[in-house]
Each structure stands twice: as structure tokens, then as C-alpha cells.
Design an enzyme around this catalytic site. Structure first.
Site, PDB file in Angstrom:
ATOM      1  N   THR A  66       2.022  39.443  41.998  1.00  0.00           N
ATOM      2  CA  THR A  66       1.888  40.881  42.122  1.00  0.00           C
ATOM      3  C   THR A  66       2.151  41.518  40.770  1.00  0.00           C
ATOM      4  O   THR A  66       3.100  41.077  40.105  1.00  0.00           O
ATOM      5  CB  THR A  66       2.927  41.408  43.143  1.00  0.00           C
ATOM      6  N   GLU A  74       1.869  29.684  36.953  1.00  0.00           N
ATOM      7  CA  GLU A  74       1.234  30.315  35.795  1.00  0.00           C
ATOM      8  C   GLU A  74       1.303  29.399  34.582  1.00  0.00           C
ATOM      9  O   GLU A  74       0.418  29.423  33.720  1.00  0.00           O
ATOM     10  CB  GLU A  74       1.891  31.647  35.482  1.00  0.00           C
ATOM     11  N   ARG A  76       4.112  44.457  34.315  1.00  0.00           N
ATOM     12  CA  ARG A  76       5.134  44.610  35.360  1.00  0.00           C
ATOM     13  C   ARG A  76       6.514  44.323  34.786  1.00  0.00           C
ATOM     14  O   ARG A  76       6.657  43.585  33.814  1.00  0.00           O
ATOM     15  CB  ARG A  76       4.783  43.633  36.490  1.00  0.00           C
TER      16      ARG A  76
END
Lengths: 333, 1206
Positions: free
Chosen positions: B35, B68, B118
């Protein structure tokens, strides 16, 4: 010996047809039925109500929880063209038609007038040789009277007849006040043939859990009698085809149905029990029986024991019922 | 705009705007969900599945990795072998990519990483937007390009792709998480012709020409020594020096093609400005609007928006500034603790201080004072009033330095005071706010509304959606703006022309009308007739309506929805009323457009759904009516967020958070180190269920199954002395205890109705039937009483009853365990969650001595997302101590807990030995030799530790003090490593595997939903064959990884696979065995999930089916049995009695493919069955030789739901 017959105007190599069952739900299954010798295959029913229900359920389940939590605005991938609808069924019809050389009869159970006609048209476009209307309606609401139910049936047949030009069979249950009259009415509404009879859902109870249990039992040979009775009565009185369904467990039932007046005899339970190759046994058993009795043509068999031809037509009527009761009394006193 | 390029206008969010470009300019996308960037990868995957081509006619491949770090490694490999690769990420994900980013940049390899910027996890995790993640990658060598809007997210994505190929320097293109990534706005789409013109193919060929190729072999990735490494590091300087000009050139070409002109540094404002704000990202929209407003009032202010942050072109920056500037406020959306200033500020200072670095010909030069400030961390609002405050600060004689804006910093005094009531004129822009219940369709309808309005020529529209941190009963607030001018505002609406409240109850629990401007129109979904609405409004709402002269309308939307066959789906009804009330377009046109949108949204869901929505739309307007205002008649007002008897911290901090007033909390109110109290969810009576369970004492067999499966801890049992009943409030339900040996004792089952989510799992689990009315059980769902006072009285009395003494509880069966109070209660998980019952069980059994390491995911969100936590304390003040480190490191984190505990216990034992002569010998012996398996033994050890502490207090020796601080470790701590399958199977697998390879006593609980639940249903390695998930849209074809077998392979690991819905007794047994086992233990727990596409009410049935079809064989592997010469592998479920299809056909994750690709669906079904059959054979073989010796074999046959009660 000639086993070939005509059903709904379709030329069949012999009268034994595989009726709707899980076997016809896959292309592979339909191929196996053809290889086993089925004269034609009726594919499982397309249920309009089920499609509608599933579409609504899918919408509900796949949307659940969406657009409420910032990290997960949805829980399923967008599958592009995936639609809940009749496509899968139609594709199945199309493929069966392409992959086999026997008649493919589709079956439809609608719930709305549009459902019946729209789906019937699509089935015709998909290439079905004929369409069997699976008139499976349970008048569970006591306020609905018999005449209303009959009207509903006839309207449906009429609507579909208007919508498609492929042959139309109507499969119904026997529970009408006057089935014979209903049969004639269905024919006038546009049916090219009747399939006797539909077996309706009869729930059972689980007395341990106190729950209603859906049941589906395979048919048994004793179940042929109602069909036998009405085939014998209707033979020669209706113009179109008659097919028998339910209770075929051996070639004997095939022979009986033919003697009563059937153009085609359908079986699913026997094939589910014994596998598609059993079809050949039914066909060959019929041929053996005909051979033994001196029949050369299946047309000679058809209706040989129908209402008009048996020595005592009263055997089909009330007088016979009394005699049967008498015989029981004599035996069990 | 040039004529040759036909540009189309549409409304998209930032993620999609960016991903459209990235996809079309890539050959391979390697991703991992996080997210707020996940939608970019998901869209790419969706397009790839649909066969959509890139601009070179190739369909890009999209590959999901295990983390990731893995994604970055794969991208590196793709690039080295000559293909064009991209990835999408954010926050912790970007941090995991850093090592490979150095490599990619060091090798001058062109790529673009698209980042929805973020916050990063420090004192807490946050999914919201700021630049902390991007700033952590500054030294990697990636160029950094910042987009400030949805339009820019598209345009600068293209410019980044063009520039990276031209310069060979990799680019990080970023925009603000949520504010831009999730904002919908009107934008001009770029056609392929523009993309092709910007990215000439020769650059692609050049990249391909640099590929590792055995036909022209080279060596890369060498190790270099002191002699040359330094020089080689400097060798790439010319490439970096060329980047600013290349980007500027690309921007110019882009302007020529589209008419939209961007610059490395874009200045807006007074050409003679004296005060200028410098910032980058979405804040620029609000800042620019405010600058215009102030300029119009004669203030000499300006804004410098930074687009290319790295390489930082000092000359370009100076050239962009007006020479008149005297003071600069550089706003960083990041925090760098301990630095002189934040990164952008430092760069600006350096750029101004050293003109020699990049002299600008003919530029008079800038000499300005630079002041740094921070704003907008974790999507903190950045409003025009805050911009005003920054300019005011610049005008002050002694401006505040290193300031903050947007918070009240009463600790360090950094914050600027923000002028109240400062607003910009909105011109003709219209603003609307909608309060909805999560998943009621409000947001999706508003997204359609935005698209409908945005599609009108000359109309611009913006939608931004604020979601909840809870998953059940959550709330959403939609902020919609539209009008003739482009919408640049990047903050929430502060003054709405229209406010809709789609849930009447919200008016009683929160401030719904606060955003309504004077004279605004209000739409309420209210029960009953419009005339009756006024009397139902709380006092303060009535007052506000009169004071602000609000024009209130109402519709009983639930009734209309019900009549249209839509259940509780009211979104299209409310949407129709909105269009009707606002007259945005002629009613007929509006309805036609709404229906068109319905058709688009619901087409795939069948004609039934579409028709029902059409019917609802047609009925809406006729049922809409004005609410006649009256005087303030109500006697009651809104409920306070927490009761007055709540603890001080809960009242002072948690209460405002619950009431949506967290923004107003000053810095001093917040724990500086991220430490928060537990047990706070109990104070939040959410009242989200309309139907709650009701207990029937007459029918109940007191088996405890309902409480065991309750995901929210709202069903609890106690027994008490018969005599006590005399003091009970009237109607308090109870029954004689059904067990032998408890005469004169009563049993009661308490329902916490105000905390219940209404999931009904308890009803499904109840084995007792009313023999006269078999549809009813001992627990049944009933409408929640309107008057809750009797319910509250019963609850208060129940809570006053003493907890059952743990020493008297039979821990060996569910019937006994029901008396253990849960120390995990009232979580914000989805209604009917399949995970939380396991955590609740853990908390009941071991909670008073548990330390829990929780991997990031659903369980860390419902476990630790503010405002409240379900982790609680017992009446002794003991309870689970809980922490979340990261997603990827949870096993290691939890191992650390064990290492401390072991170390401290050993040291304590050593000190105990040393101090033994001064202590009671019996006490010392007892402490050192205590067996601590049974609860009674643990309680005895606790008593000894207390005695030891007392004794130590009397000993004057530094070792006594040391031992006192360590004594708690003499009681066995229960260390739990909790997480989902994303953690255990994928991103954290390496760490988990290593921890299991050690012999330390840790307990691993894997809440296996077989999919990434928290981020919205992406495939994990636990996803089973044939299931559809994001990144497995065609249905997963490989088998689910068997983590149990992998762990068993070590030989010393206790392993269990459990499913509470299939066999609660086996689950209980496995938890107790695992905890008692002195080495590493793993429990794999089947957790049904909303992402399975099931009716959650039947989650337990699905668990049972999963077991009975062999998909989820129940088993335990206990190395202790091997030591005793027995077969350690125990197969606890019988041979499959059902086919996989019987189980799978009840879940949308399996069924959905039947419609889209029936052949593949069929093939996968067959394959899945083959996998199960093969697996089962292995399991039987492992268990086979010892089945006679299996003491728990009987468990396989019975004691599950629906069977005979325990």
C-alpha cells in the site's frame, strides 16, 4: 433388423438416448456417450434461476469488503470479460455439436418469460438440434390453482415455440388433473414431442440433525409404470413424438416403453450406475429381444401394447385397478 | 495541444494514470504488493492478462515476487539482460530495494521505479503519504522526479521513461501516497503517438545492445580494490551531469507534443515575490492556489515547485527564483531526526550558498535566507491556512526555524500557529462530502459520479476518499469537487455545499454536519418518513441545522433498496438523490448516466443485479422528501466516544481519536517511543451489528463451541454460586452447571452485544437444537434491542463476577477453556474473521505470560492499528505484550524475544545460585527445579517469584537488585511469532526457516488465509491450485507450498496443521503441545477470509470441507514422540470423504474462473485433485506405520461441529 427411429423429426440410429446427467456436462462425457453408442444426447439443463442467483451471489461475495479499507479496495482481480451467464452452457452446446455426429438436444429451465425465450434463441444459435423444455415448476404456494399452473406451462411452450424453429420437446411431470388433456394442450401450444416424466425434488429429513436434506436418488425399474401407462394411453392420440424417461435399468424397460408407444427411450441412472458402455447393452439387448420375438423393425414394436391395441383396453383403466385390489385381497386376505 | 495528437479527457486516479504509461513503456513488470502502490501492479497484471500491448506491440510480462527485495533483484537481472523493466512500490518496499538500486545505478542501467510515496515505520507503521521512503533512497544514484497531481503522475512518468533511456541514469518517479495515488481527477490522457515520440526506439535498441550476451561476452559486478574503486565511482559523473538538461529537454519536447509545460523547478506567484515557499509533491496544488489568493491581495509571495530533486540542479533552481526573494521556506514532507535541516532544505541552502557549482549566465543571483519546515507527514492535511501560516512566519521579524506546520507541538515548540477560518474563494467549484459505511457502495458510486461529472465537456472533477482503519463496520468519507476550472486543491474539503449521511446512526456518534457550509444542502438516509426524521436527530444536530440554516432532505434508502431486491445496498439510490438535489444536469440525463454507469459496473454480475439497481434508481426520487425543520426538541445528544469511567489516557487520547479529533491532539499527548496501553478496544462500544446472538439457557449444553469460534471475543462463560443470583439484575439469564461435581452452581453465557459484529459464526457452531423448533439453537441471532440499558446492566453484573480460577479450569477441552477470559477482544477485523479465533485461543491459554511478535499484515492491523487495540489484560493486570517490527523480519524479531528471555533466565538462575546462602533453600530449589507445564505449576512458580522479590528487597547486595530485575524470567514466558501466509511463506520465509533451524523455544502461528488478505487478495505461495487471486488471475496452477513438510524436514520442529471449524479439540491440543514443546513449533491455522469469496457466516463449514476433501489435512508432528520410539507424524483427519470440487465450488476464488475460462477452470480442478491425492499418499505413508500408536486417533472421527458435543 431396423432399430432406427425418428424422434422430434431427428433420425436416430436406435431409440436409446442418453438423458441429462452429469455425464453430459463435459465435452469429454458427451464424446464418451457417443462412443458408447448413444443415439442422441440430452445435455443437462440451463437453469435461468440458477444463473440469476449465481450472478447476484457473485456480485455480493466478490464485492464484500471492497472500498472500505484503504489497503484493500478490492479482493479479487478484474477478470475482464468474465460474466455469469449462459455463455458457458452455450459454448458447451457449440462444442458438443462440433465434436459429435449424433443429435445434441439442449435442455432449458427458465423462470421468467424473457429467460425462456432469450435463452431458447441463444441455444438455437449455438447449434442444438433440438430443445427440451424442462418444465420443472413446483407450485409450492397453495393459493395457486391447478388451472393457473397449466396456463403457465402452456404460455411458456407457446412463447418458446414463437421464438425458435428447432424441434421442441416438453418434459413434464405427471401431476395434472387430466394429464392426457394437458398433453394435447402442450402439443397445440407448439410442442413437437413430450418427455414422460420429470422427476421432482423430494426432500428428506435428517432426524439426527433435525435438518431438511436435499436428496437425489437414481431411478429404479419400478418407476417406469407411470410412464408406461401414459405412453400407452397417448400413443396414437398425439401427433408428435413421445419419449420415455425414468426407470430404465435393462433392455426390458426399453422394450416395454417402446411397446407402450415411445419413439425414444432415455436413460441416465443406468449410465451413472454402470458407465456409458452400458448403452450398447441396452441397444443390443433390445435387438436380441426383438430378434427372439420375431420383430424386424422397431416401428413394429412401437405402440404394440398401447391402449388401442392390447386385447383388453380396460386393463389400463379403472376396472383393472379393482381387479388388482381383488388379487391383493385374495393373496393377503 | 498540437492538432496531430488527439488527446482525450477522462477521470482516473494517480496510480492508474501512472501505471498506464509504465506498462506501455515496459517489457517486464516485476512487483510485490504494498500500500498504496499495489493498484499499479494489479492494473499491469490485469492488462497483461487481457493481452494489452505496450507501444512496441508486445504484451508485457508481470511477475509477482516474494518481496520487494526480490522484485528489485529481478528487475536488476532483467535490465542486465537487455529488457525494459519497471516496478511499483512504496515505503518499506522501497527500503528493501535500496541495495539493488545502488547496483542498478552503479551500472548506469536505465529503468523507472514508480513510487506512491509513503511514510516509513518508526515509532509506528503508517500506510499514508509522505516522502520519508523516497528520501531514504537519495544516495542510491537514482534520479528523482516528483509529480504533484494525477495529471503529472501520468506526464512525468513518461518524461522519466524518456529521460532514463536517454541518460542511462535510473529514475525514481514518485507522487504522494493516497493524496495523489488514490485521488481521482480529470486529466488528459496521453496517446501512444506521444509515447513513441518521446521514447525513440533507438534508445531501446541501445539499452538492448548493452545486454549480457554470450555472443559478445563481458564481465559486470566485479569486486574492486583500493587502487581503483574510488576513481570508478567518480567515472559516472558526466552521466549525472547530463541528467538535468536531458530532463528539461524531455519536458520541452513533451510541451511541444501536448501543450503542457513542466520545468525542473516551476515558479508560480508574484514575479517580484519576497517570500517564497519551496516544496515538492501534492502540497504544491494547495500552495499554488493560496499563493494566487495572496497575490490577488497584493502580497508578494510565490511558490517554487521542485520536480527534479535528484540530480539537484542548483543553477536551474536559482534561475527559477525571482531575484527579489528575501526569505525562502523550504517545506519537507519528511523527518530526518538529528539533522541540521531536512534534505530538500539542505539542498536549497547548498544551492544558494555555492553559485560556483552551477553558475547561471546573466542571472542576477539570489541571496535569500532559508528557513526549513516540516509538514504533511503520514498524509497529515496541508491546507491553505497552513500555507498562509508559513508565509506569515516568513514575514515575522524572528521567524521560527525548523518549524512544523499542521500540528500542535507543545513539547518542542516547533509548530506554527495556523489562522483559524482562513479560506480561499472557491469560484464556481462545488464541494460535496459523503459519509458512508464501508462496503455499502458509497465510494464506488461516488467514483462513478466523479466519472460522470468529469466526462461533461468543460467540467473538471476530483474525488478523494478517506477510509477507516477498521475492517468491520468501517466508515468512509468521500470528498468530491467539481466545476469549470481544473481542481488543484490537494486537501480535504473544509466547507461543503452538500453533505450526505448514508448511515443515520453516524449522526449520533460523530460530527457529520461540521463540514457543511451555511445554507448547505444535506441528504440523510433515515428510517421512516421524512416528517419523522427531525424528532430522531440528536440535540446538537438539530441546533446545527438551525444555526447554519441547512436544507435537509431524507430518504429511507434501506426500505427502497429492500423493495428493489438490493438488500442493504443503497449506493445507487443515494447517488440518484444527490444528482436530483444538486441539479448538476437535467434529471433524465443524470438518470441515464447513472444507469449507464450501473451497467458498466455490474454488467459482469448479471442482468439481475443491473435490473435491481435500475429499479432502485427509478424509485429513489419518488421517495426523496424535505425534512421540515422544527425547534431544538431533542433531549438527548451524541454519545461520548468513551465512557467517563475509562482510564485517564483513554479519555484524554483514545477518546478524541475515536471521535475523529486526533488531528487536534498536541505532541505532548502522544507517547514519544510508540508505546501504547493495551485493552483499549473494550472502551469503544461500536454497536455495528443490527442482529446479535441471544442465548437460550434452556437449550444450551454448555459446550463452549460458540465462544471458541467467536472472532470478536463477545461470547463469554462464567459459573458462579447459586446464592449469588439473588443479587443479579432482573432477567439475568443463567442455568445450572451441567457438569458433574458442581452442585449449587450456575452457568451463564454473556453476549457483549455492543461489541458484536453480527457475524453469526456462533450460531453455525452451536450443536444444540431446540427439538420443537429445529431451526433454533441454543444461540440465535436476534435484532439488537433498541433499549440497551438492560443489556448493559447484565454485562456489568457479569463482569463483576470473579473470573474462574485458572487452576480449576480444564485446559484439555473446549468446554473447559471457555472459562478462560480472552485477552484478545473486540478487534476491528472483518466480521466473521477466520484468523482471530486462533489469537483469542492463544490469549486465553497463554496470554498472561505471552510476548508476541506480529508480522505486518491483517493481524498487525486489527491488532495494532490505532485508535484501539484488542490485546487486553486480565484482572491481575497481566496480558500479552505485543509488538510489530516489519513484514519481512518477524521470525527474527520474535527470536530476539526468546534470546533475551533465555539469557535473562540463565543470568537469573546464576544469581539465584550465588545468593542462595542468603535465601530460603526450599524457595531456591523450587525456583530452579520448577516444572512449568501445567497452569497450576506456573501459578506456583509465580508465587515463588513473588516470595523471592520480597526476600531480595531485604538483601543489601547489588546482585539482589539485579536478580529482582530478572526474576520475572523464572516464570516461563511464552514467545509467539504470529503472521499470515504472506510473511511465513513468502517475504519472511528465509528468516522463519532460519529460526526453525535453531533449537530455541519459539512458537510460530501462521494464520493462513492462502492469500495476501491485508493488501487485497494477491497470490502468495500458500495460494492453492485452481484459486484465482490477484497476480494469479488465470487461477494458480502450481501446488500450494507445504510449509509443514518443509518444517518437518528439520526433525526437531513441532509442526501442526489445524482448522478450528473442522476439529476444535485438535486445534486446542496442537496449541498446548506446541507451547509446551521446548524447541521451535509451527502451527498452520486454516483461516477463512473475505478474500475467498465466501459467505463468512459459513466460514467454519468451509474449514470442515477443506479438511474433509483433503485440501487441509489435520496433522501434528511431535519430535518428542520420535524420542520415545513412536511415529512422530500423526494424521488427525480421516481419509478424504469429499472431492476437492465439493469444497471449491462454494468459494468464489475457485468458481470465478468457470465463467471466464471454463476449460482452464476444469483443468485446474483436475490438477488440484491430483495434487491432493498425491499429497495424501505422502501423508498416509508418513503416518501409516504408527497409526495404531496414535493416542489421538479418535479425534479424527468426531468432536467437530455438527458432531456430538464434547
Amino acid at each position: 433388423m431396423k432399430l432406427s427411429t425418428t424422434y422430434l423429426g431427428l433420425e436416430l440410429e436406435h431409440p436409446v438416448v442418453a438423458s441429462a446427467s452429469p455425464l453430459s456436462q463435459t465435452l469429454d462425457g458427451v464424446r464418451r456417450l457417443e462412443d458408447a453408442g448413444a443415439a442422441a444426447v440430452v445435455i443437462h439443463s440451463l437453469f435461468e434461476e440458477q444463473i440469476r442467483h449465481e450472478a447476484a451471489a457473485q456480485a455480493h461475495l466478490m464485492d464484500a469488503g471492497s472500498e472500505s479499507f484503504g489497503e484493500a479496495l478490492s479482493y479479487f482481480p478484474d477478470l475482464g470479460g468474465a460474466e455469469i451467464g449462459p455463455q458457458q452452457y452455450l459454448e458447451h452446446v457449440r462444442r458438443c455439436r462440433e465434436a459429435t455426429s449424433i443429435p445434441i438436444i439442449a435442455s432449458l429451465n427458465g423462470s421468467s418469460p424473457e429467460g425462456w425465450t432469450d435463452y431458447a434463441r441463444l441455444i438455437e444459435e449455438a447449434g442444438a438440434h433440438a430443445l427440451e423444455l424442462n418444465l420443472y415448476y413446483l407450485p409450492a404456494e397453495p393459493a395457486e390453482c391447478g388451472a393457473d399452473v397449466e396456463r403457465r406451462y402452456l404460455q411458456t411452450v407457446h412463447l418458446v415455440r414463437e421464438a425458435v424453429s428447432i424441434p421442441l420437446a416438453v418434459k413434464v411431470g405427471p401431476w395434472f388433473s387430466s394429464f392426457g388433456h394437458m398433453a394435447l394442450q402442450l402439443e397445440s401450444a407448439g410442442a413437437d414431442g413430450l418427455v414422460l416424466f420429470n422427476r421432482f425434488y423430494q426432500p428428506d429429513f435428517d432426524i439426527e440433525k433435525l435438518e431438511v436434506e436435499p436428496t437425489l436418488e437414481l431411478s429404479r425399474s419400478g418407476e417406469i409404470r407411470q410412464g408406461l401407462f401414459w405412453l400407452a394411453l397417448l400413443h396414437g392420440r398425439v401427433q408428435g413424438s413421445l419419449a420415455a424417461s425414468s426407470g430404465v435399468t435393462s433392455a426390458a424397460e426399453v422394450a416395454k416403453y417402446l411397446l407402450a408407444g415411445a419413439h425414444a427411450v432415455m436413460t441416465a441412472s443406468a449410465l451413472l450406475r454402470l458407465g456409458p458402455p452400458y448403452l450398447a447393452s441396452l441397444r443390443d439387448g433390445l435387438a436380441d429381444w426383438m430378434d427372439a420375438r420375431g420383430y424386424e423393425d422397431v416401428d413394429q414394436v412401437r405402440g404394440a401394447m398401447s391402449h388401442g391395441r392390447v386385447a383388453e383396453p380396460a386393463a389400463f383403466e379403472r376396472a383393472n385397478y379393482l381387479r388388482v385390489l381383488d388379487s391383493y385381497q385374495n393373496r393377503w386376505g | 495541444m498540437t492538432a496531430e495528437h488527439q488527446l482525450s479527457v477522462t477521470t482516473l486516479d494517480g496510480n492508474e494514470a501512472c501505471a498506464r504509461i509504465a506498462y506501455r513503456l515496459s517489457e517486464i513488470c516485476v512487483i510485490y504488493p504494498i500500500t498504496p502502490s499495489s493498484p499499479m501492479g494489479e492494473l499491469a497484471d490485469q492488462w497483461s492478462n487481457a493481452g494489452r500491448q505496450n507501444i512496441w506491440g508486445d504484451v508485457p510480462s508481470v511477475v509477482e515476487m516474494q518481496s520487494e527485495a526480490g522484485a528489485a533483484g529481478a528487475v536488476h537481472g532483467v535490465l542486465q539482460t537487455g529488457a525494459l523493466a519497471t516496478t511499483f512500490t512504496a515505503s518499506q518496499g522501497l527500503l528493501l530495494m535500496i541495495p539493488n538500486m545502488y547496483k542498478i545505478a552503479g551500472e548506469l542501467t536505465p529503468t523507472v521505479f514508480h513510487v506512491a510515496a509513503r511514510a516509513v515505520a518508526g515509532q509506528a507503521l503508517s500506510i499514508f503519504g509522505d516522502h520519508q521512503d523516497v528520501m531514504a533512497t537519495r544516495p542510491t544514484g537514482f534520479a528523482q522526479l516528483a509529480s504533484a497531481s494525477v495529471q503529472e503522475a501520468q506526464d512525468l512518468a513518461l518524461i522519466a521513461h524518456a529521460a532514463t533511456l536517454a541518460t542511462r541514469v535510473p529514475f525514481l518517479h514518485f507522487f504522494d501516497g493516497f493524496r495523489t495515488s488514490h485521488e481521482m481527477n480529470t486529466l488528459e490522457l496521453l496517446p501512444d503517438t506521444v509515447l513513441s515520440a518521446m521514447v525513440p526506439e533507438e534508445l531501446v535498441l541501445a539499452h538492448r545492445g548493452r545486454a549480457l550476451d554470450p555472443d559478445a561476452p563481458v564481465l559486470r559486478g566485479t569486486a574492486q580494490n583500493p587502487d581503483v574503486y574510488f576513481q570508478a565511482r567518480e567515472a559516472a559523473n558526466p552521466w549525472y551531469a547530463a541528467v538535468p538538461a536531458a530532463v528539461a529537454g524531455a519536458m520541452e519536447r513533451f510541451a511541444g507534443l501536448t501543450g503542457r509545460r513542466y520545468r525542473l523547478f516551476d515558479y508560480t506567484g508574484d514575479p517580484e515575490a519576497e517570500r517564497v515557499i519551496v516544496l515538492m509533491g501534492s502540497g504544491a496544488g494547495t500552495a499554488a492556489e493560496t499563493v494566487e489568493h495572496l497575490n490577488a491581495r497584493g502580497e508578494k509571495v510565490g511558490l517554487l515547485q521542485v520536480r527534479l530533486f535528484r540530480p539537484f540542479d542548483a543553477g536551474a533552481m536559482r534561475a527559477a527564483l525571482p531575484p527579489t526573494v528575501r526569505r525562502l521556506a523550504v517545506l519537507d514532507r519528511t523527518k530526518e531526526p538529528g539533522s541540521v535541516a531536512e534534505p530538500l532544505c539542505l539542498d536549497v541552502i547548498a544551492a544558494l550558498a555555492s553559485p560556483a557549482v552551477n553558475p547561471v549566465d546573466g542571472h542576477p543571483g539570489v541571496s535569500a535566507e532559508v528557513i526549513g519546515g516540516r509538514y504533511g507527514l503520514s498524509s497529515k492535511e496541508f491546507t491553505p491556512a497552513m500555507v498562509r501560516a508559513v508565509f506569515d512566519n516568513l514575514a515575522a521579524e524572528e521567524p521560527k526555524r525548523s518549524f512544523t506546520v499542521g500540528i500542535d507541538d507543545d513539547v518542542s515548540g516547533t509548530s506554527l500557529s495556523v489562522p483559524a477560518g482562513f479560506r480561499l474563494e472557491r469560484g464556481e467549484t462545488f464541494q460535496a462530502v459523503f459519509h458512508g459505511l464501508g462496503a455499502d457502495g458509497t465510494v464506488s458510486a461516488n467514483k462513478n459520479t466523479i466519472k460522470i461529472i468529469g466526462s461533461r465537456p468543460g467540467t473538471h472533477a476530483q474525488g478523494y476518499f478517506v477510509y477507516d482503519s477498521k475492517k468491520a463496520g468501517s466508515r468512509t468519507v468521500s470528498h468530491l469537487r467539481f466545476g469549470p476550472d481544473p481542481i488543484r486543491s490537494t486537501c480535504l474539503i473544509e466547507e461543503a455545499d452538500f453533505v450526505a449521511c448514508h448511515q443515520f446512526d453516524f449522526l449520533h456518534t460523530g460530527d457529520v454536519l461540521g463540514l457543511a457550509r451555511r445554507g448547505a444542502r444535506v441528504l440523510l438516509n433515515a428510517p421512516g418518513s421524512a416528517e419523522g426524521v427531525w424528532a430522531q436527530l440528536p440535540r446538537s444536530v438539530q441546533r446545527e441545522i438551525l444555526d447554519k440554516n441547512l436544507d435537509v432532505w431524507a430518504i429511507d434508502a434501506y426500505r427502497v433498496a429492500r423493495e428493489a431486491g438490493l438488500g442493504r445496498r443503497i449506493n445507487t439510490i443515494m447517488q440518484t438523490c444527490f444528482f436530483q438535489l444538486m441539479g448538476i444536469m437535467p434529471a433524465e440525463e443524470a438518470i441515464a448516466q447513472i444507469k449507464e454507469a450501473i451497467g458498466r459496473s455490474y454488467r459482469r454480475k448479471g442482468p439481475e443485479v443491473v435490473e435491481r439497481n435500475f429499479a432502485a434508481v427509478d424509485r429513489a426520487i419518488a421517495n426523496l422528501a424535505p425534512v421540515p425543520p422544527d425547534e431544538v426538541t431533542a433531549t438527548s445528544d451524541r454519545r461520548p466516544p468513551v465512557p467517563e469511567d475509562a482510564p485517564e489516557f483513554v479519555r484524554r487520547v483514545t477518546g478524541p481519536l475515536l471521535a475523529g479529533r486526533g488531528d487536534a491532539l498536541p505532541v505532548s499527548a502522544l507517547p514519544a517511543d510508540g508505546t501504547w496501553p493495551t485493552g483499549t478496544a473494550a472502551w469503544e462500544k461500536r454497536n455495528i451489528a443490527d442482529f446479535v446472538p441471544e442465548w437460550d439457557p434452556e437449550i444450551c449444553i454448555q459446550c463452549g463451541q460458540c465462544g471458541a469460534v467467536c472472532p470478536h471475543g463477545v461470547i463469554r462463560a462464567k459459573f458462579f454460586d447459586d446464592a449469588g443470583l439473588a443479587d443479579a439484575p432482573s432477567g439475568f439469564p443463567s442455568a445450572p452447571v451441567s457438569a458433574r461435581g458442581f452442585p449449587d452452581t450456575r452457568y451463564t453465557l454473556q453476549i457483549y452485544a455492543e461489541d458484536c459484529t453480527g457475524c453469526a459464526l456462533c450460531v453455525d457452531a452451536c450443536p444444540a437444537r431446540n427439538i420443537e423448533r429445529p431451526a433454533e439453537r441454543a444461540i440465535n441471532m436476534r435484532p439488537k434491542p433498541a433499549d440497551l440499558e438492560p443489556v448493559r446492566r447484565h454485562l456489568a453484573w457479569f463482569e463483576g463476577l470473579p473470573d474462574v480460577d485458572r487452576g480449576h479450569v480444564d485446559f484439555s477441552n473446549i468446554r473447559g477453556v471457555q472459562y478462560l477470559p480472552p485477552l484478545f477482544e473486540f478487534s476491528g477485523a472483518c466480521a466473521g474473521c477466520g484468523e482471530t479465533p486462533y489469537l483469542k485461543l492463544l490469549s486465553q491459554l497463554f496470554g498472561d505470560r505471552a510476548v508476541i511478535a506480529n508480522a505486518t499484515g491483517c493481524s498487525s492491523i486489527y491488532g495494532g492499528n490505532l485508535p484501539t487495540t484488542p490485546w487486553a489484560k486480565n484482572h491481575e493486570g497481566r496480558g500479552p505484550a505485543w509488538s510489530n517490527s516489519l513484514f519481512e523480519d518477524n521470525a527474527e524479531f520474535g527470536l530476539g524475544f526468546r534470546l533475551s528471555a533465555d539469557q535473562h533466565r540463565r543470568h537469573a538462575e546464576q544469581l539465584l545460585g550465588e545468593l542462595a546462602p542468603r535465601l530460603e533453600p526450599d524457595l531456591v530449589d523450587g525456583l530452579l527445579q520448577a516444572v512449568q507445564d501445567e497452569e497450576s505449576e506456573i501459578r506456583e512458580q509465580r508465587r515463588r517469584v513473588a516470595a523471592l522479590r520480597e526476600a531480595l528487597a531485604r538483601i543489601d547486595d547489588p546482585r539482589a537488585m539485579r536478580l529482582a530485575s530478572l526474576a520475572r524470567h523464572l516464570v516461563r514466558h511464552s514467545i509467539w511469532l504470529v503472521g499470515g501466509d504472506g510473511w511465513a511463506y513468502d517475504i519472511g520465509y528465509g528468516g522463519l526457516d532460519h529460526v526453525l533451524s535453531l533449537e530455541r523455544d519459539v512458537n510460530v502461528l501462521v494464520l493462513d488465509t492462502e492469500v495476501y488478505s491485508n493488501t487485497g487478495g494477491q497470490a502468495s505461495k500458500s495460494t492453492p491450485t485452481a484459486a484465482v487471486a490477484k497476480f494469479a488471475a488465470g487461477g494458480k496452477s502450481v501446488a500450494k507450498k507445504d510449509l509443514a513438510l518443509q518444517a518437518i524436514a528439520y526433525g526437531h520442529v513441532y509442526v501442526a496443521r489445524v482448522a478450528l471449524g473442522a476439529n476444535p479439540q485438535q486445534t486446542l491440543l496442537a496449541f498446548r503441545e506446541a507451547e509446551r514443546y521446548p524447541g521451535p513449533s509451527v502451527i498452520l491455522a486454516y483461516s477463512h477470509c473475505i478474500a475467498h469469496g465466501i459467505n463468512m457466516e459459513h466460514g467454519l463449514r468451509q474449514q470442515k470441507l477443506a479438511v474433509s476433501c483433503g485440501h487441509w489435512p489435520l496433522m501434528r508432528y511431535n519430535p518428542l514422540l520420535a524420542e520415545q520410539g513412536e511415529v512422530p507424524f500423526l494424521l488427525d483427519s480421516p481419509r478424504p470423504t469429499k472431492r476437492f470440487r465439493d469444497y471449491a465450488s462454494r468459494e468464489m476464488r475457485y468458481r470465478v474462473l468457470e465463467a471466464s475460462d471454463p476449460d482452464r477452470a476444469e483443468w485446474l480442478m483436475t490438477r488440484a485433485q491430483e495434487h491432493i491425492d498425491r499429497h495424501w499418499r505422502i501423508y498416509e505413508e508418513m503416518a501409516g506405520r504408527g497409526t495404531e500408536a496414535n493416542p489421538y486417533r479418535h479425534l479424527a472421527a468426531g468432536d467437530s461441529f455438527g458432531g456430538k458435543p464434547a
